[in-house]
Design a protein around this motif. Sequence first.
Motif, PDB file in Angstrom:
ATOM      1  N   LYS A 143       0.135  -9.544  -4.429  1.00  0.00           N
ATOM      2  CA  LYS A 143       0.452 -10.000  -6.045  1.00  0.00           C
ATOM      3  C   LYS A 143      -1.016 -10.344  -6.465  1.00  0.00           C
ATOM      4  O   LYS A 143      -1.135 -10.423  -7.773  1.00  0.00           O
ATOM      5  N   LYS A 144      -1.715 -10.913  -5.550  1.00  0.00           N
ATOM      6  CA  LYS A 144      -2.972 -11.429  -5.966  1.00  0.00           C
ATOM      7  C   LYS A 144      -4.069 -10.431  -6.230  1.00  0.00           C
ATOM      8  O   LYS A 144      -5.068 -10.405  -7.290  1.00  0.00           O
ATOM      9  N   PHE A 145      -4.223  -9.205  -5.398  1.00  0.00           N
ATOM     10  CA  PHE A 145      -5.461  -8.312  -5.523  1.00  0.00           C
ATOM     11  C   PHE A 145      -4.632  -7.236  -4.908  1.00  0.00           C
ATOM     12  O   PHE A 145      -3.953  -7.280  -3.892  1.00  0.00           O
ATOM     13  N   ASN A 146      -5.170  -5.810  -5.062  1.00  0.00           N
ATOM     14  CA  ASN A 146      -4.755  -4.653  -4.642  1.00  0.00           C
ATOM     15  C   ASN A 146      -5.662  -4.480  -3.372  1.00  0.00           C
ATOM     16  O   ASN A 146      -6.967  -4.364  -3.383  1.00  0.00           O
ATOM     17  N   TYR A 147      -5.146  -4.325  -2.064  1.00  0.00           N
ATOM     18  CA  TYR A 147      -5.894  -4.124  -0.907  1.00  0.00           C
ATOM     19  C   TYR A 147      -5.538  -2.975  -0.449  1.00  0.00           C
ATOM     20  O   TYR A 147      -5.539  -2.385   0.641  1.00  0.00           O
ATOM     21  N   ILE A 148      -4.807  -1.849  -1.392  1.00  0.00           N
ATOM     22  CA  ILE A 148      -4.496  -0.538  -0.645  1.00  0.00           C
ATOM     23  C   ILE A 148      -4.994   0.392  -1.693  1.00  0.00           C
ATOM     24  O   ILE A 148      -4.706   0.369  -3.089  1.00  0.00           O
ATOM     25  N   LEU A 149      -5.681   1.234  -1.109  1.00  0.00           N
ATOM     26  CA  LEU A 149      -6.199   2.472  -1.921  1.00  0.00           C
ATOM     27  C   LEU A 149      -4.914   3.387  -2.319  1.00  0.00           C
ATOM     28  O   LEU A 149      -4.099   3.225  -1.914  1.00  0.00           O
ATOM     29  N   CYS A 150      -5.390   4.178  -3.121  1.00  0.00           N
ATOM     30  CA  CYS A 150      -4.457   5.076  -3.734  1.00  0.00           C
ATOM     31  C   CYS A 150      -3.989   6.158  -2.744  1.00  0.00           C
ATOM     32  O   CYS A 150      -2.909   6.792  -2.771  1.00  0.00           O
ATOM     33  N   SER A 151      -4.557   6.166  -1.476  1.00  0.00           N
ATOM     34  CA  SER A 151      -4.253   7.240  -0.643  1.00  0.00           C
ATOM     35  C   SER A 151      -3.265   6.575   0.637  1.00  0.00           C
ATOM     36  O   SER A 151      -3.372   7.067   1.574  1.00  0.00           O
ATOM     37  N   ALA A 152      -2.528   5.798   0.082  1.00  0.00           N
ATOM     38  CA  ALA A 152      -1.180   5.475   0.935  1.00  0.00           C
ATOM     39  C   ALA A 152      -0.361   6.620   1.063  1.00  0.00           C
ATOM     40  O   ALA A 152      -0.095   7.360   0.135  1.00  0.00           O
ATOM     41  N   LEU A 153       0.222   6.763   2.456  1.00  0.00           N
ATOM     42  CA  LEU A 153       1.205   7.712   2.830  1.00  0.00           C
ATOM     43  C   LEU A 153       2.542   7.184   2.416  1.00  0.00           C
ATOM     44  O   LEU A 153       2.893   6.050   2.737  1.00  0.00           O
ATOM     45  N   PHE A 154       3.462   7.685   1.424  1.00  0.00           N
ATOM     46  CA  PHE A 154       4.525   6.938   1.109  1.00  0.00           C
ATOM     47  C   PHE A 154       5.852   8.272   1.153  1.00  0.00           C
ATOM     48  O   PHE A 154       5.477   9.141   0.968  1.00  0.00           O
ATOM     49  N   LYS A 155       6.989   7.434   1.022  1.00  0.00           N
ATOM     50  CA  LYS A 155       8.111   8.262   0.905  1.00  0.00           C
ATOM     51  C   LYS A 155       8.200   8.821  -0.240  1.00  0.00           C
ATOM     52  O   LYS A 155       8.487   8.037  -1.387  1.00  0.00           O
ATOM     53  N   ARG A 156       8.496  10.075  -0.568  1.00  0.00           N
ATOM     54  CA  ARG A 156       8.657  10.491  -1.857  1.00  0.00           C
ATOM     55  C   ARG A 156       9.906  10.123  -2.528  1.00  0.00           C
ATOM     56  O   ARG A 156       9.804   9.806  -3.799  1.00  0.00           O
ATOM     57  N   GLU A 157      11.061   9.727  -1.811  1.00  0.00           N
ATOM     58  CA  GLU A 157      12.181   9.494  -2.367  1.00  0.00           C
ATOM     59  C   GLU A 157      12.036   7.853  -2.924  1.00  0.00           C
ATOM     60  O   GLU A 157      12.664   7.577  -4.165  1.00  0.00           O
ATOM     61  N   VAL A 158      11.361   6.977  -2.432  1.00  0.00           N
ATOM     62  CA  VAL A 158      11.078   5.838  -2.915  1.00  0.00           C
ATOM     63  C   VAL A 158      10.190   5.813  -3.985  1.00  0.00           C
ATOM     64  O   VAL A 158      10.224   5.164  -4.951  1.00  0.00           O
ATOM     65  N   PHE A 159       9.200   6.709  -4.075  1.00  0.00           N
ATOM     66  CA  PHE A 159       8.291   6.913  -5.324  1.00  0.00           C
ATOM     67  C   PHE A 159       9.107   7.433  -6.594  1.00  0.00           C
ATOM     68  O   PHE A 159       9.110   6.733  -7.536  1.00  0.00           O
ATOM     69  N   LEU A 160      10.058   8.337  -6.222  1.00  0.00           N
ATOM     70  CA  LEU A 160      11.204   8.626  -7.494  1.00  0.00           C
ATOM     71  C   LEU A 160      11.894   7.477  -7.862  1.00  0.00           C
ATOM     72  O   LEU A 160      12.318   7.454  -9.078  1.00  0.00           O
ATOM     73  N   GLU A 161      12.517   6.826  -6.698  1.00  0.00           N
ATOM     74  CA  GLU A 161      13.329   5.801  -7.019  1.00  0.00           C
ATOM     75  C   GLU A 161      12.726   4.587  -7.812  1.00  0.00           C
ATOM     76  O   GLU A 161      13.511   4.242  -8.928  1.00  0.00           O
ATOM     77  N   VAL A 162      11.445   4.344  -7.657  1.00  0.00           N
ATOM     78  CA  VAL A 162      10.799   3.330  -8.475  1.00  0.00           C
ATOM     79  C   VAL A 162      10.008   3.656  -9.674  1.00  0.00           C
ATOM     80  O   VAL A 162       9.619   2.887 -10.730  1.00  0.00           O
ATOM     81  N   GLY A 163      10.190   4.936 -10.024  1.00  0.00           N
ATOM     82  CA  GLY A 163      10.041   5.533 -11.372  1.00  0.00           C
ATOM     83  C   GLY A 163       8.407   6.099 -11.318  1.00  0.00           C
ATOM     84  O   GLY A 163       7.746   6.530 -12.472  1.00  0.00           O
TER      85      GLY A 163
END
Length: 215
Positions: A143-163
């Motif tokens: 919440k304070k700052f972004n320590y994750i690059l755009c290059s995270a591996l994520f679950k596609r269904e979760v990506f779609l779930e949150v919009g």
Amino acid sequence: MIAPKVSVIVTNFNYGRYLYECVESIRAQTFKDFELIIVDDASTDGSASLVKHLADKAVTFSKNQGTRVASNTGVQLASGVYCVFVNADDKIAPTFLASCVETLDNDPSLSLTYTDFWHFGQSGDTTIDNGVIFHEWDLETLKKFNYILCSALFKREVFLEVGGLQVDFGMEDYDLWLRMGLKGHKGKRTPGYHYYYRAHSSNRTHRVDVPQAMD
């Protein structure tokens, strides 16, 4: 046709000088169960004509749409259970997919995983060559700052779930990770310099704030 486990999504806008190197690093993965999707965002440097030859699935826009639209388009085309964005001017280590997939497969409660990265290249007169080790997953710190690059591996269904991605101006991934976390999804750091982030004069983030990232 059996769907791949992972969809690797590259969005390209006038990065033809780096695109081959990026794709070469993806094709060199020790983990082979993936598809490569390239979305070209109306490049004017000639690289739009390359993407259909380099990718398993390719999209070329006739009008520039921005990173958010290009990335969301890639996920919509994806067949993988997991997705990851790789910047067209960056590279990934041969172990990137294998290490990240292992992290998510070993803990079904996780929705994303991110790695440390090696920062390299040239920014103005400064040569950059250093590694950055990130925080372990913690929503309050995120919440304070972004320590994750755009290059995270994520679950596609979760990506779609949150919009999916909803903002632009270089904050697309940060906004996404926050929305995932606020909805109760968890991430985990996969140790190791598995991602190579290139500094150069025309990228949107010329320099990563290393001290802040490592606090």
